[in-house]
Write an enzyme that holds these catalytic residues in place. Structure first.
Site, short mmCIF file in Angstrom:
data_model
loop_
_atom_site.label_atom_id
_atom_site.label_comp_id
_atom_site.label_asym_id
_atom_site.label_seq_id
_atom_site.Cartn_x
_atom_site.Cartn_y
_atom_site.Cartn_z
N HIS A 181 -34.96 32.56 -21.14
CA HIS A 181 -33.90 32.57 -21.01
C HIS A 181 -33.92 32.12 -22.14
O HIS A 181 -34.00 31.86 -24.20
CB HIS A 181 -32.81 32.86 -20.35
CG HIS A 181 -31.00 33.39 -20.75
ND1 HIS A 181 -31.44 33.84 -20.82
CD2 HIS A 181 -30.64 31.90 -21.92
CE1 HIS A 181 -29.34 33.85 -21.59
NE2 HIS A 181 -29.65 32.48 -22.18
N GLU A 182 -33.69 30.87 -21.79
CA GLU A 182 -33.61 29.33 -22.94
C GLU A 182 -34.65 29.47 -24.23
O GLU A 182 -34.17 29.17 -25.02
CB GLU A 182 -33.56 28.45 -22.28
CG GLU A 182 -32.79 27.56 -21.32
CD GLU A 182 -30.99 28.45 -22.56
OE1 GLU A 182 -30.95 27.89 -23.85
OE2 GLU A 182 -29.84 28.46 -21.49
N HIS A 222 -34.55 31.10 -26.79
CA HIS A 222 -33.52 31.45 -28.14
C HIS A 222 -33.71 30.29 -28.74
O HIS A 222 -34.07 30.33 -30.07
CB HIS A 222 -32.52 31.00 -27.50
CG HIS A 222 -31.03 31.61 -26.82
ND1 HIS A 222 -30.75 32.48 -27.51
CD2 HIS A 222 -30.52 31.39 -25.60
CE1 HIS A 222 -29.66 33.15 -25.97
NE2 HIS A 222 -30.17 32.45 -25.09
#
Length: 215
Positions: free
Chosen positions: A74-75, A78
């Site tokens: 998820h990170e 980004h």
């Protein structure tokens, strides 16, 4: 979740790369969250004390994959989208948030502020929305993959593992898409209402099916 912060910008500004500091922060965050998830899956401190070695190892493996997919990818979603947009982006762990995760895991549940991707650069509203959407989108995609594996796997141990990992991804997607600053949902909504409604709607449906036991 993604934060903007003030960090010294290195020479590799705008490139897709990892610094030694970032790699160290990733290992710290993944390690601490894996411990916290393992203790939680075992039922807190009481369950940890009662668990035998095979059960503990099973929970550890599930926790590691859940953390790697649900949180770290998820990170990195980004990070990579921000870097593709020409910005500098690096992950930083929050030590106090990780310690909090381990503390609450002994009580049998997870509550954590593990860290975030910090970004510097000229980012448009659309780019900011796409960067924010990248993390939850990865969670949704991985959730679909793992739940599909749950349905087609004959082994009870594997199917249980796939269901838990898929559920973690869907729940994290729904949580991060809440329209509350500084969560990703508030930035996606600011950029595009249709994109937000599609992403949040999908995450909300899947999270509701999991929480009600209908999936």
């Amino acid at each position: 979740m993604r934060d903007h912060g003030v960090i010294n910008v290195p020479e590799n500004y705008g490139r897709i790369a990892f610094s030694r500091t970032e790699i160290r922060n990733i290992f710290i965050a993944v390690g601490a969250l894996t411990i916290a998830f393992t203790i939680t899956f075992l039922g807190g401190l009481a369950g940890l004390v009662r668990a035998d070695l095979p059960t503990a190892l099973y929970a550890l493996v599930i926790s590691f994959i859940a953390v790697l997919s649900g949180f770290m990818l998820h990170e990195l979603g980004h990070k990579f989208v921000a870097q593709r947009a020409g910005a500098w982006a690096e992950f930083r762990a929050h030590p106090s948030g990780l310690l909090m995760a381990i503390f609450f895991s002994f009580l049998g549940f997870i509550f954590a502020l593990p860290g975030a991707v910090y970004i510097q650069g000229m980012i448009s509203r659309k780019q900011n929305g796409l960067i924010s959407l990248a993390g939850p989108a990865i969670n949704l995609a991985l959730g679909v993959v793992f739940i599909a594996l749950y349905f087609v796997t004959g082994s009870e141990l594997l199917s249980t593992a796939f269901y838990i990992i898929g559920s973690v991804n869907f729940l994290l997607a729904a949580f991060n898409l809440l329209p509350i600053p500084p969560l990703d949902g508030s930035k996606v909504l600011r950029w595009s209402v249709p994109a937000y409604m599609a992403a949040f709607g999908a995450a909300l449906v899947m999270a509701a099916l999991i929480l009600t036991g209908n999936l």
